[in-house]
Design an enzyme around this catalytic site. Structure first.
Site, mmCIF file in Angstrom:
data_model
loop_
_atom_site.group_PDB
_atom_site.id
_atom_site.type_symbol
_atom_site.label_atom_id
_atom_site.label_comp_id
_atom_site.label_asym_id
_atom_site.label_seq_id
_atom_site.Cartn_x
_atom_site.Cartn_y
_atom_site.Cartn_z
ATOM 1 N N ASP A 58 -6.747 -6.184 4.268
ATOM 2 C CA ASP A 58 -6.128 -4.856 4.241
ATOM 3 C C ASP A 58 -6.215 -4.249 5.640
ATOM 4 O O ASP A 58 -7.311 -4.042 6.160
ATOM 5 C CB ASP A 58 -6.908 -3.997 3.228
ATOM 6 C CG ASP A 58 -6.331 -2.611 3.026
ATOM 7 O OD1 ASP A 58 -5.302 -2.282 3.643
ATOM 8 O OD2 ASP A 58 -6.927 -1.856 2.235
ATOM 9 N N GLY A 59 -5.059 -3.989 6.228
ATOM 10 C CA GLY A 59 -5.003 -3.339 7.537
ATOM 11 C C GLY A 59 -4.311 -4.211 8.563
ATOM 12 O O GLY A 59 -4.763 -5.310 8.856
ATOM 13 N N GLY A 60 -3.170 -3.738 9.062
ATOM 14 C CA GLY A 60 -2.447 -4.491 10.083
ATOM 15 C C GLY A 60 -1.868 -5.805 9.571
ATOM 16 O O GLY A 60 -1.647 -6.730 10.358
ATOM 17 N N MET A 76 -12.099 4.778 -0.489
ATOM 18 C CA MET A 76 -12.782 5.010 0.790
ATOM 19 C C MET A 76 -13.402 6.392 0.686
ATOM 20 O O MET A 76 -12.905 7.380 1.252
ATOM 21 C CB MET A 76 -11.757 4.925 1.936
ATOM 22 C CG MET A 76 -11.323 3.494 2.197
ATOM 23 S SD MET A 76 -9.789 3.400 3.111
ATOM 24 C CE MET A 76 -8.615 3.533 1.764
ATOM 25 N N SER A 79 0.842 -1.191 0.000
ATOM 26 C CA SER A 79 0.000 0.000 0.000
ATOM 27 C C SER A 79 0.879 1.244 0.000
ATOM 28 O O SER A 79 1.646 1.478 0.946
ATOM 29 C CB SER A 79 -0.897 0.017 1.230
ATOM 30 O OG SER A 79 -1.452 1.319 1.369
ATOM 31 N N ASP A 121 -4.676 3.786 -1.714
ATOM 32 C CA ASP A 121 -5.778 4.080 -0.797
ATOM 33 C C ASP A 121 -6.267 5.504 -0.991
ATOM 34 O O ASP A 121 -5.536 6.451 -0.691
ATOM 35 C CB ASP A 121 -5.299 3.895 0.649
ATOM 36 C CG ASP A 121 -5.189 2.428 0.997
ATOM 37 O OD1 ASP A 121 -6.179 1.714 0.828
ATOM 38 O OD2 ASP A 121 -4.093 2.004 1.420
ATOM 39 N N GLY A 146 -8.945 4.248 7.293
ATOM 40 C CA GLY A 146 -8.670 5.663 7.538
ATOM 41 C C GLY A 146 -7.196 5.946 7.778
ATOM 42 O O GLY A 146 -6.708 6.981 7.394
ATOM 43 N N PHE A 147 -6.516 4.996 8.393
ATOM 44 C CA PHE A 147 -5.118 5.242 8.739
ATOM 45 C C PHE A 147 -4.293 3.976 8.575
ATOM 46 O O PHE A 147 -4.789 2.871 8.846
ATOM 47 C CB PHE A 147 -5.017 5.731 10.194
ATOM 48 C CG PHE A 147 -5.778 7.002 10.427
ATOM 49 C CD1 PHE A 147 -5.183 8.235 10.176
ATOM 50 C CD2 PHE A 147 -7.102 6.966 10.832
ATOM 51 C CE1 PHE A 147 -5.902 9.415 10.355
ATOM 52 C CE2 PHE A 147 -7.826 8.147 11.004
ATOM 53 C CZ PHE A 147 -7.218 9.367 10.762
ATOM 54 N N GLY A 148 -3.048 4.148 8.159
ATOM 55 C CA GLY A 148 -2.112 3.037 8.158
ATOM 56 C C GLY A 148 -1.597 2.806 9.578
ATOM 57 O O GLY A 148 -1.805 3.635 10.472
ATOM 58 N N GLY A 149 -0.958 1.665 9.758
ATOM 59 C CA GLY A 149 -0.262 1.402 11.017
ATOM 60 C C GLY A 149 -1.145 1.005 12.191
ATOM 61 O O GLY A 149 -0.697 1.022 13.331
#
Ligand code: DX5
Ligand code: ZN
Length: 238
Positions: A173-175, A66, A6, A33, A140-143
């Protein structure tokens, strides 16, 4: 197995170089994203970023919208070189016309589902999509840390695909890091989006190849048992 870094986690000061670095690292797709500050509480980048990256890589550009009003963005993204467009099932009545619009533009269609939305919301669209994106964090946010309760949703998507003889990708997608790649692959995921988990590694190439190997090694031989039924899965179960 598809590994999709990403670009949200890339260094924005050298976005193009980062896209090239991910390409050289052996990525399968580049995930982009798009956040509109309304559907999610953050703003990222838009069609111009896709246009800038397009000549720098031959990889499919996997655009995750998104956004509250994707209908105003589909044509600009396609014109600028997006190959795959994913919209969110939370858009409700807009979903069907959006799917057909993406199809009419000749691009692959993805449908994403947030952690808190029941899988029953996706069921009417299964035959119409090329990819289901099970969000493993609130977008909404990475990490952010991986939400373990989303694993049964991956299993459900996998079970439906087998039962209905469909062929959509199951993306997460995410973490996503090496550990959660194993867990998601075991549940049936075959496309892995990772920002921090890849760009945060000392060697992007080694990280991409390690993530792919972990995904392959943990892929289920059979349709996995759905381990829990907890509101996250089907509305009628809660
Ligand atoms: C979440 C985005 C993700 C994000 C993942 O809002 O859709 O694609 O970039 O970032 P990591 O891998 O850092 O959780
Ligand atoms: Zn994404």
């Amino acid at each position: 197995m598809i590994i999709a870094p990403s670009l949200l986690a890339a260094n924005f000061a050298c976005f193009g170089k980062e896209a090239q670095r991910a390409t050289a690292a052996g990525a399968d797709w580049l995930h982009m994203d798009i956040m509109d500050g309304h559907f999610v509480p953050n703003i990222s980048f838009g069609p111009e970023a896709v246009r800038a990256v397009r000549p720098l890589t031959k990889l499919p550009l996997d655009v995750h919208l998104m956004c509250s009003r994707p209908e105003i963005l589909l044509e600009p993204f396609v014109k600028n070189g997006a190959d795959r467009l994913t919209i969110h099932v939370e858009l409700g009545e807009q979903v069907t016309p959006l799917i057909w619009k993406i199809r009419s533009l000749g691009r692959k269609v993805g449908l994403a589902i947030n952690p808190g939305t029941p899988m029953s919301a996706l069921e009417p669209f299964l035959t119409q999509v090329d990819l289901i994106l099970v969000m493993t964090v609130n977008p909404g946010f990475g990490g952010q840390p991986f939400i373990t309760e989303t694993l049964p949703k991956i299993q459900q998507a996998f079970a439906w695909r087998a039962e209905k003889n469909l062929s959509y990708h199951i993306q997460v997608d995410g973490g996503i890091n090496f550990q959660t790649t194993a867990e998601c692959a075991h549940a049936g995921a075959d496309a892995f989006v990772a920002g921090t988990g890849l760009f945060g590694q000392p060697s992007l190439a080694r990280a991409v190849s390690k993530m792919r190997k972990i995904a392959e090694k943990n892929a289920p031989a059979n349709v996995p048992e759905i381990s829990s039924r907890n509101g996250f899965l089907l509305a009628s179960d809660s």
